[in-house]
Design an enzyme around this catalytic site. Structure first.
Site, PDB file in Angstrom:
ATOM      1  N   GLU A 254       0.817  -1.211   0.000  1.00 32.33           N
ATOM      2  CA  GLU A 254       0.000   0.000   0.000  1.00 32.33           C
ATOM      3  C   GLU A 254       0.857   1.270   0.000  1.00 32.33           C
ATOM      4  O   GLU A 254       1.684   1.477   0.880  1.00 32.33           O
ATOM      5  CB  GLU A 254      -0.926   0.002   1.222  1.00 32.33           C
ATOM      6  N   THR A 298      -6.006   1.766  -5.489  1.00 37.82           N
ATOM      7  CA  THR A 298      -5.686   0.362  -5.214  1.00 37.82           C
ATOM      8  C   THR A 298      -6.490  -0.590  -6.096  1.00 37.82           C
ATOM      9  O   THR A 298      -5.965  -1.581  -6.600  1.00 37.82           O
ATOM     10  CB  THR A 298      -5.929   0.028  -3.732  1.00 37.82           C
ATOM     11  N   HIS A 413      -1.182   3.888   4.622  1.00 34.38           N
ATOM     12  CA  HIS A 413      -2.230   4.593   3.885  1.00 34.38           C
ATOM     13  C   HIS A 413      -2.430   5.969   4.500  1.00 34.38           C
ATOM     14  O   HIS A 413      -2.325   6.142   5.704  1.00 34.38           O
ATOM     15  CB  HIS A 413      -3.537   3.785   3.938  1.00 34.38           C
TER      16      HIS A 413
END
Length: 629
Positions: A254, A298, A413
């Site tokens: 991520e 994503t 994130h």
């Protein structure tokens, strides 16, 4: 009370207020909607009002009070049915209804008992506004209104309705920028638009998609097919099938960007474990690998991985075209006997994954319900990566082999927050808190990957697996260029900004001895053909825009979703042509041929998605259906 004459708009006011307040109360008790601040609570409270004002206000165009009352009763019943249907659906699926769900009639027969179990006697209260309005219509006498007064009041009413709508949209945009173009989460849409507006938006999105699909035919695929075949490359003989029969573990890193690897921040190593992999004898590392995601972030990276198609220029494919026909990597591996799944400690509806994964042929989705989140194991967007990896490996230990399992991380994130015990390095000292914290969460993710490797070895899965890891998208946007300039020690030009779109890509094959650094310019669209060739699964007849990164014929030409691109010689960014390596501005004539091709390739991919053109394609033979070519 029966003989009293009530103001002329009393029934309308009762209808609006009761439905509005009932809807807000249902938001609180019927759904698990997360509220993080006062503004979100205010938006949730306000969101039902604008559409209710408009819909119920249409009653003002009726001349007779009896017709007004009938219309208001009908609309109150309709809104109650919509709201209650979502409540009952949510009880079983923890999700909101969408148009594609309503058309999945083949599933309804299996859901009868479950639906019945989701209905309670107290559910009559969800129709309380209709009951109260019916009583008001029966008991109250309303004053008459003259024609001129009716027109004046009607105009003022709809001006107010419009003002509240724009206020709602303004607050929603401030809370969640690009809400309608980044429509990735149904809960987010309901929370910011309201239940009723959400359904109107869903109708618009699905109708637009269906219209484009309805007018498409197989002939539109001819040019795309010819383009793909013309640019096809032969796979690397040395690497072809090197991981055949092994488990495939794909890890989405991520928001991780390449500028953090093999670097320090104020004397502290940012990614020690991943740094070691760049020199590992069993790991191939790609330092010039770029993300190619759009607004879907994503989910776009997942789409690129599975299909080797580009995401859409506007919106998220997972949300807008979740019902399309695809020829995914998961489907191909499933046909080879692999058990396929995705593990992600988040809500199943986020990015519409629960529906999209069915279209991608993924057997199982282990979402947050498959994980035990203990106290202290959650931060920011959900479960921390270390306990997530620990439990995911435990899941894999129970899976039939060979398996293909994708693991999607969360901790690194935005806004990049961590608990104190997880901060393994200090913050940076720029004027951007976002960048300052980013180094800490990146360091945590690096440590989590180390735990993943250790746990795979402990469970006996390591030796018989290939581990692929890639960054899904940038973590630091161009809004933080000043802070990035401070860290990098140079100005962030459009050229440098393009270079910052590089994300890590690792291929780790235990015992292979094939480790090296592959400097080829590449992107996420190349993931699918590269991995399938490593697994010994043929893909030469597939409709894919990427190519095997180990092939000597791989062309170093990587296109970004926004039209920028990078070649071995040039970088096109900010409508300027740069020399790759020096960053010097050069004549546009050097980039012109690539610019034309980049636009064509993006348009070809978009045509496939919008028209659902793969339904006209036979991936087994590589032929367009209905033709012999």
């Amino acid at each position: 009370m029966v003989n009293k004459k009530w103001p002329k708009h009393t029934i309308l006011a009762i209808a609006i207020i009761t439905t509005w307040l009932k809807t807000y109360i249902v938001y609180q008790i019927g759904f698990s909607i997360t509220i993080d601040n006062v503004r979100q609570e205010a938006i949730l409270f306000l969101s039902p009002l604008s559409l209710l004002l408009f819909l119920y206000g249409l009653s003002l165009f009726f001349q007779k009070q009896k017709n007004k009352n009938r219309y208001l009763l009908a609309m109150t019943l309709v809104t109650s049915i919509i709201l209650y249907s979502n409540v009952a659906f949510y009880r079983f699926f923890s999700d909101f209804i969408t148009l594609p769900v309503l058309f999945q009639t083949d599933n309804f027969g299996d859901l009868g008992s479950s639906a019945a179990a989701s209905v309670y006697p107290t559910d009559i209260l969800y129709f309380s506004d209709f009951i109260l309005l019916l009583a008001a219509v029966k008991l109250l006498q309303i004053k008459e209104e003259n024609k001129e007064s009716r027109k004046r009041h009607r105009k003022a009413y709809f001006v107010l309705s419009g003002a509240i709508l724009f206020l709602n949209l303004g607050l929603a945009e401030a809370e969640r920028p690009q809400l309608l173009t980044r429509s990735f989460d149904r809960e987010m849409l309901v929370k910011n638009l309201g239940m009723y507006n959400y359904h109107l938006y869903d109708i618009y999105v699905q109708s637009k998609s269906q219209a484009q699909r309805a007018f498409a035919d197989g002939s539109e695929l001819t040019d795309v097919h010819n383009y793909v075949r013309a640019n096809q490359v032969e796979p690397s003989e040395e690497m072809l099938g090197i991981a055949e029969g092994k488990n495939l573990i794909v890890v989405t890193l991520e928001s991780m960007q390449t500028f953090t690897l093999n670097q320090e921040m104020n004397g502290q190593t940012i990614t020690p474990f991943l740094n070691s992999l760049t020199e590992d004898e069993d790991t191939v590392y790609f330092p010039n690998f770029y993300h190619q995601t759009g607004l879907g972030k994503t989910s776009d990276s997942e789409f690129l991985l599975e299909n080797s198609l580009y995401p859409l220029s506007g919106g998220a494919v997972f949300f807008t075209h979740g019902g399309n026909t695809y020829n995914s990597m998961a489907e191909k591996l499933g046909n080879q006997g692999y058990a396929t799944n995705v593990q992600h400690a988040n809500n199943k509806s986020f990015w519409n994954r629960d529906m999209m994964y069915e279209s991608l042929g993924i057997d199982e989705f282990l979402d947050i319900q498959s994980y035990s989140v203990e106290e202290g194991q959650s931060v920011n967007w959900g479960m921390k990566d270390i306990p997530f990896f620990e439990q995911s490996v435990a899941h894999m230990a129970e899976m039939p082999q060979p398996f293909y399992s994708r693991l999607i991380t969360l901790t690194n994130h935005h806004p990049f927050t961590l608990d104190d015990e997880d901060k393994l390095i200090d913050e940076f000292d720029s004027n951007s808190g976002t960048l300052n914290r980013f180094f800490q969460t990146t360091r945590y993710l690096d440590e989590a990957v180390k735990v993943l490797f250790d746990d795979l070895k402990e469970q006996g899965l390591y030796e018989n697996s290939i581990i692929v890891m890639y960054g899904d998208h940038y973590g630091i946007s161009e809004n933080h260029n000043d802070a990035m300039a401070q860290y990098l020690g140079k100005e962030i030009t459009p050229y440098e900004s393009a270079q910052l779109q590089r994300v890590p890509f690792f291929v780790h094959i235990p015992g292979s001895g094939q480790g090296h650094v592959n400097d080829k310019i590449s992107g996420q669209v190349d993931l699918r053909p590269t991995i399938l060739n490593l697994m010994g699964v043929e893909s030469d007849t597939d409709m894919q825009f990427g190519s095997d990164l180990f092939s000597e014929e791989h062309e170093e030409f990587t296109i970004f979703r926004d039209g920028r691109y990078v070649t071995d010689d040039y970088v096109f960014a900010g409508n300027t042509c740069y020399e790759n390596g020096t960053g010097a501005e050069i004549s546009q004539e050097y980039c012109a041929p690539f610019s034309e091709r980049a636009l064509a390739e993006l348009n070809y991919s978009e045509r496939i998605i919008n028209g659902d053109l793969l339904r006209f394609y036979d991936e087994e033979t590589g032929h367009l259906l209905g033709t012999e070519q």
